[in-house]
Design an enzyme around this catalytic site. Structure first.
Site, PDB file in Angstrom:
ATOM      1  N   THR A  44      12.150  22.340  68.524  1.00 44.26           N
ATOM      2  CA  THR A  44      11.415  23.699  68.367  1.00 44.26           C
ATOM      3  C   THR A  44      11.090  23.790  66.850  1.00 44.26           C
ATOM      4  O   THR A  44      11.798  24.279  65.814  1.00 44.26           O
ATOM      5  CB  THR A  44      12.786  24.831  68.470  1.00 44.26           C
ATOM      6  N   THR A  99      17.614  24.458  68.870  1.00 36.99           N
ATOM      7  CA  THR A  99      17.718  25.840  67.800  1.00 36.99           C
ATOM      8  C   THR A  99      16.769  26.953  67.955  1.00 36.99           C
ATOM      9  O   THR A  99      15.616  26.633  68.212  1.00 36.99           O
ATOM     10  CB  THR A  99      17.536  25.164  66.419  1.00 36.99           C
ATOM     11  N   CYS A 148      15.757  20.988  60.843  1.00 37.54           N
ATOM     12  CA  CYS A 148      16.538  22.114  60.910  1.00 37.54           C
ATOM     13  C   CYS A 148      16.652  22.988  59.580  1.00 37.54           C
ATOM     14  O   CYS A 148      16.302  24.167  59.771  1.00 37.54           O
ATOM     15  CB  CYS A 148      18.145  21.324  61.132  1.00 37.54           C
ATOM     16  N   ARG A 160      10.106  13.738  60.479  1.00 34.37           N
ATOM     17  CA  ARG A 160       9.675  15.288  60.833  1.00 34.37           C
ATOM     18  C   ARG A 160       9.878  16.005  59.793  1.00 34.37           C
ATOM     19  O   ARG A 160      10.946  16.167  59.171  1.00 34.37           O
ATOM     20  CB  ARG A 160      10.605  15.554  62.036  1.00 34.37           C
TER      21      ARG A 160
END
Length: 426
Positions: free
Chosen positions: A91, A126, A266, A337
């Protein structure tokens, strides 16, 4: 848990370790739209390095089965006879930091096409509170023609994977669980409890579980932003930030956060999900977004500090040669990422410098694809005007940095881990 068959949708850093773990006790089908990824896994290798090859090979089976084991596929028909579907797709956010829910919508469409009465769909991705029930469930209902909480059910259990961490593996991290009804919550909790040795915590609702996940990383982001700001202040004062934190850390309740680049999928992303939802309710989140602004500017700050040190040593900046050690978002992990090392590199290049990047963990092909940037997996055999350590890979700890430098060269340590003399660090 008799007759349980699990489908894991998305076989990346989160999905594969979970699929491998469940496959020790249940029949599992791992589904991924990337045919190359599926082929790699079925050949017994995980390029993310989250699951060691011998451990992966122990659970692989050659074809779908009702016995324990993991079969990987990119064909939706192979997950049609499962009764638990666990969605573990990424996400991310877009360039304006707005949440991208497309992977969740696509995964929900895939599951919806094979959903049957009595099935349960669990999301681990998430999200901000409400996404599971307000965004994903309608897709499942539309594709399946079934009625939520009558024909099929849902749960949410936020992922807590820490990429590259071989100590805190998935079964050793306590799992938050939830369900769309109290009864389903107990079933979802029992499913995870059967493999998670660290235990589970059953949240009262899906929204509570979603909110718990998104604040975990927002809290870390804000605390790191605080020490990043301290690093800027103490640098102006000529005080070593790490020495200050070491002294303050002697108090039992001082939180041990360190300054640095905040990237990854995250901590550098999740606060934007919470901020987006807060703004939809008419509330502007001051502290959350201030923390994001601070952390998103650290790459530019680090680059300017390096250039300043080079100027102080009378090093000609234009066409100077700089070696950057590390491009992944964290140490001892190949994940690139949302890495903020790229911000340091691009800002250094903006001064007209010639930057070489050495990272033994990152895939050169993936870096080119993601950032249009060339890197090397081998240490260059040449001299540099500056060496910048951006990632604390174990391979960097014992490098002969002096042997890489031109006379009067600069060493900058973003991570604060180098024991020999450095010219600057956060």
């Amino acid at each position: 848990m008799n007759n349980t068959k699990i489908a894991i949708i998305g076989l990346g850093y989160v999905g594969l370790p979970l699929a491998r773990l469940f496959a020790t006790k249940y029949p599992v089908v791992g589904f991924d739209i990337n045919a190359g990824r599926v082929k790699e896994l079925m050949n017994g290798h995980d390029s993310t390095l989250e699951v060691e090859d011998d451990i992966l090979q122990e659970v692989l089976v050659a074809q779908p089965t009702m016995d324990t084991g993991l079969y990987c596929s990119n064909k939706p028909e192979d997950i049609a006879d499962c009764n638990y579907y666990i969605v573990t797709v990424p996400t991310p956010v877009d360039r304006t930091n707005r949440p991208i829910l497309t992977p969740l919508y696509k995964a929900s469409e895939t599951v919806g096409k094979v959903l049957k009465k009595g099935d349960t769909v669990i999301y681990e991705s998430t999200v901000y509170p409400g996404v599971t029930e307000d965004e994903c469930i309608p897709v499942l209902e539309k594709e399946s023609g079934l009625v939520f909480n009558t024909d099929f059910f849902a749960g949410y259990s936020p992922e807590r994977i820490n990429p590259g961490d071989k100590e805190h593996t998935v079964e050793k991290i306590l799992k938050v669980t939830s369900g769309s009804t109290p009864e389903v919550g107990k079933k979802v909790d029992a499913l995870y409890a059967s493999v998670i040795t660290a235990g589970t915590h059953l949240a009262p609702t899906i929204k509570v579980a979603e909110a718990a996940k998104v604040i975990e990383n927002s809290q870390r982001d804000i605390n790191i932003a605080f020490v990043n700001e301290l690093a800027k202040i103490f640098n102006l004062m000529g005080i070593d930030t790490h020495q200050v934190l070491e002294a303050a850390g002697t108090k039992w309740n001082f939180l041990p956060f360190k300054p640095g680049l905040v990237g990854g999928h995250c901590i550098g992303v999740d606060p934007y999900y919470l901020a987006q939802k807060a703004q939809e309710y008419g509330y502007h989140p001051e502290i959350i977004l201030a923390g994001r602004r601070m952390n998103d500017t650290m790459g530019k700050y680090v680059a300017s500090e390096i250039i300043k040190l080079m100027v102080q040593k009378d090093i000609r900046i234009k066409e100077s040669k700089i070696l950057v050690l590390g491009i992944t978002f964290k140490e001892n992990c190949p994940d690139v990422r949302n890495t903020k090392a790229v911000d340091v590199i691009n800002n250094l290049k903006s001064y007209g410098t010639d930057v070489t990047v050495f990272d033994p963990w990152a895939s050169p092909e993936e870096v080119v694809h993601e950032y249009g940037m060339d890197i090397s997996n081998t240490l260059p055999n040449e001299k540099f005007d500056a060496v910048v350590l951006t990632v604390a890979h174990k391979e960097f700890l014992n490098l002969d940095l002096k042997g890489l430098l031109n006379p009067n060269g600069v060493v900058y340590d973003v991570k604060g881990i180098l024991k020999e003399h450095v010219d600057g660090r956060l």
